[in-house]
Design a protein around this motif. Structure first.
Motif, PDB file in Angstrom:
ATOM      1  N   VAL A 111      66.593  22.687  46.057  1.00  0.00           N
ATOM      2  CA  VAL A 111      65.233  22.625  45.508  1.00  0.00           C
ATOM      3  C   VAL A 111      65.157  23.539  44.289  1.00  0.00           C
ATOM      4  CG1 VAL A 111      62.790  23.064  45.977  1.00  0.00           C
ATOM      5  CG2 VAL A 111      64.276  22.247  47.813  1.00  0.00           C
ATOM      6  N   PHE A 112      64.713  22.982  43.180  1.00  0.00           N
ATOM      7  CA  PHE A 112      64.683  23.721  41.919  1.00  0.00           C
ATOM      8  C   PHE A 112      63.332  23.504  41.242  1.00  0.00           C
ATOM      9  CE2 PHE A 112      66.139  23.612  37.263  1.00  0.00           C
ATOM     10  CZ  PHE A 112      66.125  24.995  37.133  1.00  0.00           C
ATOM     11  N   ILE A 113      62.716  24.577  40.785  1.00  0.00           N
ATOM     12  CA  ILE A 113      61.467  24.457  40.005  1.00  0.00           C
ATOM     13  C   ILE A 113      61.655  25.216  38.696  1.00  0.00           C
ATOM     14  CG2 ILE A 113      58.961  24.748  39.993  1.00  0.00           C
ATOM     15  CD1 ILE A 113      58.975  24.939  42.986  1.00  0.00           C
ATOM     16  N   LEU A 114      61.426  24.523  37.596  1.00  0.00           N
ATOM     17  CA  LEU A 114      61.651  25.080  36.257  1.00  0.00           C
ATOM     18  C   LEU A 114      60.373  24.951  35.421  1.00  0.00           C
ATOM     19  CD1 LEU A 114      63.760  25.864  33.903  1.00  0.00           C
ATOM     20  CD2 LEU A 114      63.860  23.390  33.492  1.00  0.00           C
ATOM     21  N   PRO A 115      59.846  26.067  34.884  1.00  0.00           N
ATOM     22  CA  PRO A 115      58.719  25.932  33.959  1.00  0.00           C
ATOM     23  C   PRO A 115      59.245  25.591  32.562  1.00  0.00           C
ATOM     24  CG  PRO A 115      59.208  28.249  34.295  1.00  0.00           C
ATOM     25  CD  PRO A 115      60.243  27.479  35.067  1.00  0.00           C
ATOM     26  N   MET A 116      58.591  24.668  31.887  1.00  0.00           N
ATOM     27  CA  MET A 116      59.015  24.286  30.526  1.00  0.00           C
ATOM     28  C   MET A 116      57.787  24.364  29.615  1.00  0.00           C
ATOM     29  SD  MET A 116      61.204  20.828  31.437  1.00  0.00           S
ATOM     30  CE  MET A 116      59.748  19.886  31.823  1.00  0.00           C
ATOM     31  N   PRO A 117      57.946  24.875  28.391  1.00  0.00           N
ATOM     32  CA  PRO A 117      56.780  24.905  27.497  1.00  0.00           C
ATOM     33  C   PRO A 117      56.292  23.479  27.246  1.00  0.00           C
ATOM     34  CG  PRO A 117      58.795  25.421  26.299  1.00  0.00           C
ATOM     35  CD  PRO A 117      59.168  25.335  27.739  1.00  0.00           C
ATOM     36  N   LEU A 118      54.972  23.319  27.183  1.00  0.00           N
ATOM     37  CA  LEU A 118      54.407  21.981  26.946  1.00  0.00           C
ATOM     38  C   LEU A 118      53.950  21.945  25.497  1.00  0.00           C
ATOM     39  CD1 LEU A 118      53.685  19.417  28.626  1.00  0.00           C
ATOM     40  CD2 LEU A 118      51.407  20.370  28.864  1.00  0.00           C
ATOM     41  N   THR A 119      54.623  21.139  24.693  1.00  0.00           N
ATOM     42  CA  THR A 119      54.201  21.058  23.288  1.00  0.00           C
ATOM     43  C   THR A 119      53.380  19.795  23.111  1.00  0.00           C
ATOM     44  OG1 THR A 119      56.478  20.371  22.989  1.00  0.00           O
ATOM     45  CG2 THR A 119      55.869  22.446  21.980  1.00  0.00           C
ATOM     46  N   PRO A 120      52.085  19.964  22.819  1.00  0.00           N
ATOM     47  CA  PRO A 120      51.247  18.773  22.673  1.00  0.00           C
ATOM     48  C   PRO A 120      51.689  17.988  21.444  1.00  0.00           C
ATOM     49  CG  PRO A 120      50.039  20.757  22.028  1.00  0.00           C
ATOM     50  CD  PRO A 120      51.379  21.195  22.514  1.00  0.00           C
ATOM     51  N   PRO A 121      51.373  16.684  21.389  1.00  0.00           N
ATOM     52  CA  PRO A 121      51.734  15.898  20.211  1.00  0.00           C
ATOM     53  C   PRO A 121      51.165  16.543  18.947  1.00  0.00           C
ATOM     54  CG  PRO A 121      50.762  14.508  21.916  1.00  0.00           C
ATOM     55  CD  PRO A 121      50.627  15.914  22.397  1.00  0.00           C
ATOM     56  N   THR A 122      51.883  16.432  17.843  1.00  0.00           N
ATOM     57  CA  THR A 122      51.417  17.027  16.587  1.00  0.00           C
ATOM     58  C   THR A 122      50.185  16.266  16.090  1.00  0.00           C
ATOM     59  OG1 THR A 122      52.773  15.523  15.293  1.00  0.00           O
ATOM     60  CG2 THR A 122      53.783  17.636  15.925  1.00  0.00           C
ATOM     61  N   ALA A 123      49.434  16.934  15.197  1.00  0.00           N
ATOM     62  CA  ALA A 123      48.258  16.279  14.596  1.00  0.00           C
ATOM     63  C   ALA A 123      48.704  15.017  13.861  1.00  0.00           C
ATOM     64  CB  ALA A 123      47.559  17.249  13.653  1.00  0.00           C
ATOM     65  N   ALA A 124      49.880  15.077  13.208  1.00  0.00           N
ATOM     66  CA  ALA A 124      50.366  13.901  12.456  1.00  0.00           C
ATOM     67  C   ALA A 124      50.634  12.739  13.406  1.00  0.00           C
ATOM     68  CB  ALA A 124      51.639  14.265  11.697  1.00  0.00           C
ATOM     69  N   ALA A 125      51.225  13.025  14.569  1.00  0.00           N
ATOM     70  CA  ALA A 125      51.513  11.950  15.532  1.00  0.00           C
ATOM     71  C   ALA A 125      50.211  11.328  16.020  1.00  0.00           C
ATOM     72  CB  ALA A 125      52.325  12.499  16.698  1.00  0.00           C
ATOM     73  N   ILE A 126      49.189  12.161  16.219  1.00  0.00           N
ATOM     74  CA  ILE A 126      47.901  11.632  16.701  1.00  0.00           C
ATOM     75  C   ILE A 126      47.205  10.834  15.592  1.00  0.00           C
ATOM     76  CG2 ILE A 126      45.604  12.303  17.532  1.00  0.00           C
ATOM     77  CD1 ILE A 126      47.149  14.824  18.750  1.00  0.00           C
ATOM     78  N   GLU A 127      47.227  11.382  14.390  1.00  0.00           N
ATOM     79  CA  GLU A 127      46.493  10.762  13.268  1.00  0.00           C
ATOM     80  C   GLU A 127      47.178   9.505  12.750  1.00  0.00           C
ATOM     81  OE1 GLU A 127      43.503  11.441  12.289  1.00  0.00           O
ATOM     82  OE2 GLU A 127      43.527  12.913  13.913  1.00  0.00           O
ATOM     83  N   GLN A 128      48.533   9.549  12.675  1.00  0.00           N
ATOM     84  CA  GLN A 128      49.239   8.420  12.049  1.00  0.00           C
ATOM     85  C   GLN A 128      49.946   7.520  13.063  1.00  0.00           C
ATOM     86  OE1 GLN A 128      51.278  10.887   9.185  1.00  0.00           O
ATOM     87  NE2 GLN A 128      49.146  11.514   8.832  1.00  0.00           N
ATOM     88  N   GLY A 129      50.058   8.007  14.302  1.00  0.00           N
ATOM     89  CA  GLY A 129      50.807   7.237  15.281  1.00  0.00           C
ATOM     90  C   GLY A 129      52.290   7.494  15.135  1.00  0.00           C
ATOM     91  N   VAL A 130      53.060   6.861  16.000  1.00  0.00           N
ATOM     92  CA  VAL A 130      54.514   7.043  15.997  1.00  0.00           C
ATOM     93  C   VAL A 130      55.182   5.665  15.918  1.00  0.00           C
ATOM     94  CG1 VAL A 130      54.418   9.198  17.318  1.00  0.00           C
ATOM     95  CG2 VAL A 130      54.641   7.018  18.546  1.00  0.00           C
ATOM     96  N   SER A 131      56.479   5.685  15.614  1.00  0.00           N
ATOM     97  CA  SER A 131      57.242   4.435  15.546  1.00  0.00           C
ATOM     98  C   SER A 131      58.008   4.238  16.843  1.00  0.00           C
ATOM     99  CB  SER A 131      58.249   4.494  14.400  1.00  0.00           C
ATOM    100  OG  SER A 131      57.573   4.752  13.196  1.00  0.00           O
ATOM    101  N   ALA A 132      58.227   2.991  17.188  1.00  0.00           N
ATOM    102  CA  ALA A 132      59.019   2.684  18.389  1.00  0.00           C
ATOM    103  C   ALA A 132      59.913   1.491  18.103  1.00  0.00           C
ATOM    104  CB  ALA A 132      58.089   2.386  19.570  1.00  0.00           C
ATOM    105  N   ILE A 133      60.939   1.361  18.909  1.00  0.00           N
ATOM    106  CA  ILE A 133      61.779   0.164  18.865  1.00  0.00           C
ATOM    107  C   ILE A 133      61.684  -0.514  20.235  1.00  0.00           C
ATOM    108  CG2 ILE A 133      63.419   1.010  17.123  1.00  0.00           C
ATOM    109  CD1 ILE A 133      65.332   1.708  19.466  1.00  0.00           C
ATOM    110  N   THR A 134      62.180  -1.728  20.321  1.00  0.00           N
ATOM    111  CA  THR A 134      62.271  -2.382  21.629  1.00  0.00           C
ATOM    112  C   THR A 134      63.748  -2.484  22.005  1.00  0.00           C
ATOM    113  OG1 THR A 134      62.353  -4.550  20.577  1.00  0.00           O
ATOM    114  CG2 THR A 134      60.197  -3.804  21.333  1.00  0.00           C
ATOM    115  N   ALA A 135      64.002  -2.588  23.290  1.00  0.00           N
ATOM    116  CA  ALA A 135      65.372  -2.795  23.768  1.00  0.00           C
ATOM    117  C   ALA A 135      65.303  -3.453  25.140  1.00  0.00           C
ATOM    118  CB  ALA A 135      66.117  -1.465  23.866  1.00  0.00           C
ATOM    119  N   PRO A 136      66.353  -4.204  25.479  1.00  0.00           N
ATOM    120  CA  PRO A 136      66.401  -4.760  26.835  1.00  0.00           C
ATOM    121  C   PRO A 136      66.475  -3.612  27.845  1.00  0.00           C
ATOM    122  CG  PRO A 136      68.110  -5.727  25.420  1.00  0.00           C
ATOM    123  CD  PRO A 136      67.514  -4.589  24.668  1.00  0.00           C
ATOM    124  N   ASP A 137      65.744  -3.764  28.954  1.00  0.00           N
ATOM    125  CA  ASP A 137      65.737  -2.737  29.999  1.00  0.00           C
ATOM    126  C   ASP A 137      67.050  -2.831  30.778  1.00  0.00           C
ATOM    127  OD1 ASP A 137      65.143  -0.868  31.885  1.00  0.00           O
ATOM    128  OD2 ASP A 137      63.198  -1.733  32.451  1.00  0.00           O
TER     129      ASP A 137
END
Ligand code: PDD
Length: 287
Positions: A111-137
């Motif tokens: 059993v392992f518990i690890l705290p990790m810093p949570l970096t919220p999405p940048t203002a640019a990502a929220i304002e302009q959106g992000v790019s994605a690609i598609t791929a077969p699952d």
């Protein structure tokens, strides 16, 4: 160095050690969760713990802790973390044993518990959106389990990084399922569409929050299968997860989505999500 929890002990991360015979290392034989914590308050902890139980049941591993014990362990990790906003990573493996695919007779889970810093999405990502690609699952038939054996997800996510994108949206049998590490939604004819939960999709906690907010605020939505053609014709595409919250995908496979900017329903949902989060934090609720 953050304080972590390993097999009954709180200790500095650099002192945490597991055996090379751990089945998590040898077989990826384990499950995990990531619980977002805002201002030291876990968000939807009960739902994350219930999904953890579902994953443990799915791999036939008994839960080493009750929900009350998990809550105590998590609160100690959160109290000692250096950041008020964090992701709490929980991992349970089937423990150590001789290298044999079959379950060991007597292993104690790791059993392992690890705290990790949570970096919220940048203002640019929220304002302009992000790019994605598609791929077969290319994943297996039990994507509803949050298992540590993430090699397909790792390869799929790296494909988007190599293409300069933020996420890979996964298609199976002509349908949109989710992202490599996020849930996916589209807006078509002004209606928010969400793929139905199944064994091929991780039941996202943020997915539930998004649909609850849609219901609460009177946003038209439907849960139904989404075809690849509908994905490509969508006015808006969103991805959502505990670490990214909700983001608009504004380019898909190099083509603009809708007008190429985050759409009106995304803006509404993003604002509602922030208000909802603030309310949860103010009230000190784990809801
Ligand atoms: N991943 N689908 C997949 C395949 C995921 O890996 C995740 C989250 C989600 C969104 O689930 P939730 O809203 O409960 O975070 C959907 C986490 C963040 C991770 O692996 O780090």
């Amino acid at each position: 160095m953050p304080t972590v929890f390993l097999n009954g002990e709180f200790l500095p991360l650099e002192q945490a050690r597991v055996s090379v015979m751990d089945r998590g290392f040898l077989f990826g034989d384990g499950v995990y969760e990531v619980i977002p914590v805002y201002d030291r308050q876990p968000f939807r902890q009960a739902e994350h713990l219930s999904r953890l139980q579902h994953s443990l049941d799915g791999i036939r591993l008994s839960n080493p802790h009750s929900d009350a014990e998990w809550a105590t362990l998590i609160s100690r990790i959160v109290a000692q973390a250096e950041w008020p906003d964090l992701g709490v990573y929980l991992q349970i493996t089937r423990g150590t044993g001789p290298r044999d695919h079959a379950f060991p007779q007597t292993a104690q889970p790791t059993v392992f518990i690890l705290p990790m810093p949570l970096t919220p999405p940048t203002a640019a990502a929220i304002e302009q959106g992000v790019s994605a690609i598609t791929a077969p699952d290319i994943r297996w038939q039990r994507c509803d389990l949050k298992v540590t054996a993430l090699l397909p997800n790792v390869l799929l996510r790296q494909q988007s990084i190599d293409a300069g994108c933020a996420e890979t949206l996964l298609l199976r049998d002509g349908l949109l399922l989710e992202g490599s590490a996020s849930s996916a939604f589209i807006v078509l004819d002004g209606v928010l569409l969400a793929p139905p939960k199944s064994h091929l999709i991780l039941p996202g906690i943020t997915y539930d929050v998004v649909l609850e907010l849609a219901a609460m605020t009177g946003m038209a939505y439907r849960i139904r299968a989404i075809t690849e053609a509908e994905l490509r014709a969508a006015e808006e595409i969103w991805i959502a997860s505990s670490t990214k919250e909700v983001l608009a995908v504004t380019r898909l496979d190099g083509q603009p989505v809708g007008g190429g900017q985050p759409g009106p329903l995304f803006r509404r949902m993003h604002a509602d999500y922030q208000v909802f989060k603030q309310r949860v934090m103010r009230r000190g609720e784990a809801r």
